[in-house]
Each structure stands twice: as structure tokens, then as C-alpha cells.
Scaffold this motif. Structure first.
Motif, PDB file in Angstrom:
ATOM      1  N   LEU A 154      -3.331 -12.922  -6.973  1.00  0.00           N
ATOM      2  CA  LEU A 154      -4.477 -12.012  -6.937  1.00  0.00           C
ATOM      3  C   LEU A 154      -4.105 -10.718  -7.655  1.00  0.00           C
ATOM      4  CD1 LEU A 154      -5.593 -12.518  -3.214  1.00  0.00           C
ATOM      5  CD2 LEU A 154      -6.771 -13.365  -5.249  1.00  0.00           C
ATOM      6  N   GLY A 155      -4.878 -10.331  -8.654  1.00  0.00           N
ATOM      7  CA  GLY A 155      -4.566  -9.110  -9.375  1.00  0.00           C
ATOM      8  C   GLY A 155      -5.187  -9.124 -10.774  1.00  0.00           C
ATOM      9  N   PRO A 156      -4.834  -8.132 -11.592  1.00  0.00           N
ATOM     10  CA  PRO A 156      -4.100  -6.932 -11.198  1.00  0.00           C
ATOM     11  C   PRO A 156      -4.934  -6.076 -10.246  1.00  0.00           C
ATOM     12  CG  PRO A 156      -4.958  -6.680 -13.407  1.00  0.00           C
ATOM     13  CD  PRO A 156      -5.253  -8.086 -13.009  1.00  0.00           C
ATOM     14  N   ILE A 184      -6.133  -3.220 -10.351  1.00  0.00           N
ATOM     15  CA  ILE A 184      -7.246  -2.455 -10.915  1.00  0.00           C
ATOM     16  C   ILE A 184      -8.540  -3.260 -10.902  1.00  0.00           C
ATOM     17  CG2 ILE A 184      -6.844  -3.148 -13.310  1.00  0.00           C
ATOM     18  CD1 ILE A 184      -7.467  -0.220 -14.073  1.00  0.00           C
ATOM     19  N   VAL A 185      -8.444  -4.597 -10.954  1.00  0.00           N
ATOM     20  CA  VAL A 185      -9.632  -5.450 -10.873  1.00  0.00           C
ATOM     21  C   VAL A 185     -10.323  -5.276  -9.519  1.00  0.00           C
ATOM     22  CG1 VAL A 185     -10.398  -7.857 -10.818  1.00  0.00           C
ATOM     23  CG2 VAL A 185      -8.762  -7.107 -12.538  1.00  0.00           C
ATOM     24  N   TYR A 186      -9.534  -4.909  -8.512  1.00  0.00           N
ATOM     25  CA  TYR A 186     -10.057  -4.711  -7.172  1.00  0.00           C
ATOM     26  C   TYR A 186     -10.278  -3.240  -6.828  1.00  0.00           C
ATOM     27  CZ  TYR A 186      -8.956  -9.641  -6.573  1.00  0.00           C
ATOM     28  OH  TYR A 186      -8.922 -11.013  -6.718  1.00  0.00           O
ATOM     29  N   GLY A 187     -10.272  -2.403  -7.871  1.00  0.00           N
ATOM     30  CA  GLY A 187     -10.532  -0.982  -7.661  1.00  0.00           C
ATOM     31  C   GLY A 187      -9.396  -0.245  -6.982  1.00  0.00           C
ATOM     32  N   ILE A 188      -8.183  -0.792  -7.072  1.00  0.00           N
ATOM     33  CA  ILE A 188      -7.027  -0.180  -6.415  1.00  0.00           C
ATOM     34  C   ILE A 188      -6.139   0.441  -7.484  1.00  0.00           C
ATOM     35  CG2 ILE A 188      -4.992  -0.618  -4.994  1.00  0.00           C
ATOM     36  CD1 ILE A 188      -6.480  -3.070  -3.858  1.00  0.00           C
ATOM     37  N   ASP A 189      -5.775   1.700  -7.296  1.00  0.00           N
ATOM     38  CA  ASP A 189      -4.924   2.404  -8.236  1.00  0.00           C
ATOM     39  C   ASP A 189      -3.505   1.879  -8.124  1.00  0.00           C
ATOM     40  OD1 ASP A 189      -3.617   4.125  -9.902  1.00  0.00           O
ATOM     41  OD2 ASP A 189      -4.126   5.962  -8.803  1.00  0.00           O
ATOM     42  N   GLU A 190      -2.976   1.336  -9.211  1.00  0.00           N
ATOM     43  CA  GLU A 190      -1.616   0.787  -9.181  1.00  0.00           C
ATOM     44  C   GLU A 190      -0.559   1.838  -9.402  1.00  0.00           C
ATOM     45  OE1 GLU A 190      -1.123  -3.351 -10.655  1.00  0.00           O
ATOM     46  OE2 GLU A 190      -2.886  -2.877 -11.842  1.00  0.00           O
ATOM     47  N   GLY A 191      -0.984   3.089  -9.681  1.00  0.00           N
ATOM     48  CA  GLY A 191      -0.008   4.130  -9.947  1.00  0.00           C
ATOM     49  C   GLY A 191       0.707   4.569  -8.694  1.00  0.00           C
TER      50      GLY A 191
END
Length: 222
Positions: free
Chosen positions: A211-213, A215-222
Motif C-alpha cells: 500500500l503506497g506511496p 502521498i496517494v493517501y494524503g499522508i505527508d511522507e516527510g
């Protein structure tokens, strides 16, 4: 192979030609530009129009994609003679659409979402590859990474029933996916994609390989 893009990089027709010329050299089969109210303005110089113009000048097979705004329609219930509210339009409620476009739309009990009506998970005829090399069956549902494993191997090794996300979806849709992993969310959703998106979002840290990345789920990966 084809490309779908929101054309954010097309700041002018001339600039867009510079971006697209290497794709012509690679003999890309086609390129689609998202051109609707969610991806463009009404100005004549908006990015999708400039990108489409540049593609045509270069002789690249190109087209536009337009998503209709979700709307409430009424389906006749023959048993009661009354209209039953349903959701019309071409929007798939995942990603930003799931987060921002569902307010005021009719919803249904999540237990009724017992199949995946939009994607062919068992024998997929196509995949999406993102800018990070991730290979998606559906946006955010991964089967490998082309930077790590050749696409031919990813394809050959794909077993839908052993995939921790696709397996439950094939057995019983988003409802089964939620049950199998004990995910308890809201009681009602607009449709299958809407429910599936939030179940997957709840599982993203459990199955980062599938499941990812983020950002596709509106989650900041930073």
C-alpha cells in the motif's frame, strides 16, 4: 505504454514541448491530460490545454480525461414506486475525491460492499507505474517496484490470492478487507471505492510493501 498526467509542468506551450520531446523519441504510445474543473482553470493558458497543444505539434497521440462532478440521482424502486437516491457521475471516490467530494452524497452500509466493481484484480490487463517505480493495480495498491524488480518478473510472480490486500478484496470486497484485519471505521460510505480507500489508509503502516506511496493517501511522507 502510455502516460496520464495533470500537466502541472506545462507553464507554456514551448516549455511543454521541451518536456514532451523525449517521450516522442521513446515512441510513447499515447499521453492523456486531465482536463476538468479539478485539474484546470477556464483560462486559455491553463496547463492541460498547453500540454495538449504541444503534444499535437509534436505528433504524439494525445487525449484529454474529464471527470464529471458527483451528483445525486434517483433510481426508481419498483416495489415502492419511490425514487431511491444514488450517486451519479464518473468520479471514483479514492484519494482527494474520497477526502473532499463526498459531503452531502447518499451513503450505504459498509457491509454491502462485497466486491470490487472497478478493477480486475485477478487477471489485470494493465498496471500503473508512478514516478517512484511503484507498480499499481489500483491507485495505492502495489504489486512491486520496477526500480527493484523487472516488470516482467513482477507480473510473473503476482498471485492475487496471496496478496494481503487483493486476496480479501477478491473474497468479499472492501467489507471483507475490513473484517479480515479488524478495521472499524464509519458505518456508511458513498460506494465501494470510498470505503476501500479508508480501510487501506488504515492499513498502510501494516503493509507498506503493498500500500503506497503514502502521498496517494494524503499522508505527508516527510
Amino acid at each position: 505504454a502510455g502516460i496520464v498526467t495533470n500537466s502541472y509542468w506545462a507553464t507554456s506551450v514551448e516549455d511543454a514541448e521541451l518536456w514532451l520531446a523525449p517521450l516522442k523519441d521513446l515512441q510513447i504510445d499515447n499521453i492523456g491530460f486531465s482536463a476538468d474543473e479539478y485539474h484546470r482553470s477556464e483560462k486559455l493558458d491553463d496547463p492541460p490545454r498547453m500540454a495538449l497543444s504541444a503534444a499535437k505539434k509534436l505528433g504524439i497521440n494525445s487525449y484529454t480525461i474529464s471527470i464529471e462532478e458527483p451528483r445525486i440521482e434517483y433510481e426508481q424502486d419498483t416495489s415502492s414506486g419511490k425514487g431511491k437516491p444514488i450517486v451519479g457521475g464518473s468520479t471514483r471516490f479514492r484519494g482527494r475525491a474520497a477526502e473532499k467530494l463526498t459531503e452531502g452524497l447518499p451513503t450505504r452500509d459498509w457491509k454491502k460492499f462485497t466486491s470490487c466493481p472497478h478493477e480486475e484484480l485477478e487477471k489485470p490487463g494493465r498496471v500503473h507505474v508512478d514516478a517512484y517505480g511503484n507498480v499499481h493495480l489500483c491507485q495505492g495498491v502495489l504489486i512491486g517496484n520496477m526500480w527493484e524488480t523487472p516488470l516482467s518478473e513482477i507480473d510473473a510472480n503476482y498471485n492475487p490470492h496471496k496478496h494481503p490486500v487483493c486476496g480479501p478484496l477478491l473474497k468479499g470486497g472492501p467489507a471483507q478487507l475490513a473484517r479480515e484485519y479488524g478495521i472499524e471505521l464509519d458505518d456508511e460510505y458513498v460506494e465501494e471505492c470510498h470505503h476501500c480507500y479508508f480501510v487501506r489508509k488504515a492499513l498502510i503502516n501494516r503493509f507498506p510493501q503493498y500500500l503506497g506511496p503514502k502521498i496517494v493517501y494524503g499522508i505527508d511522507e516527510g
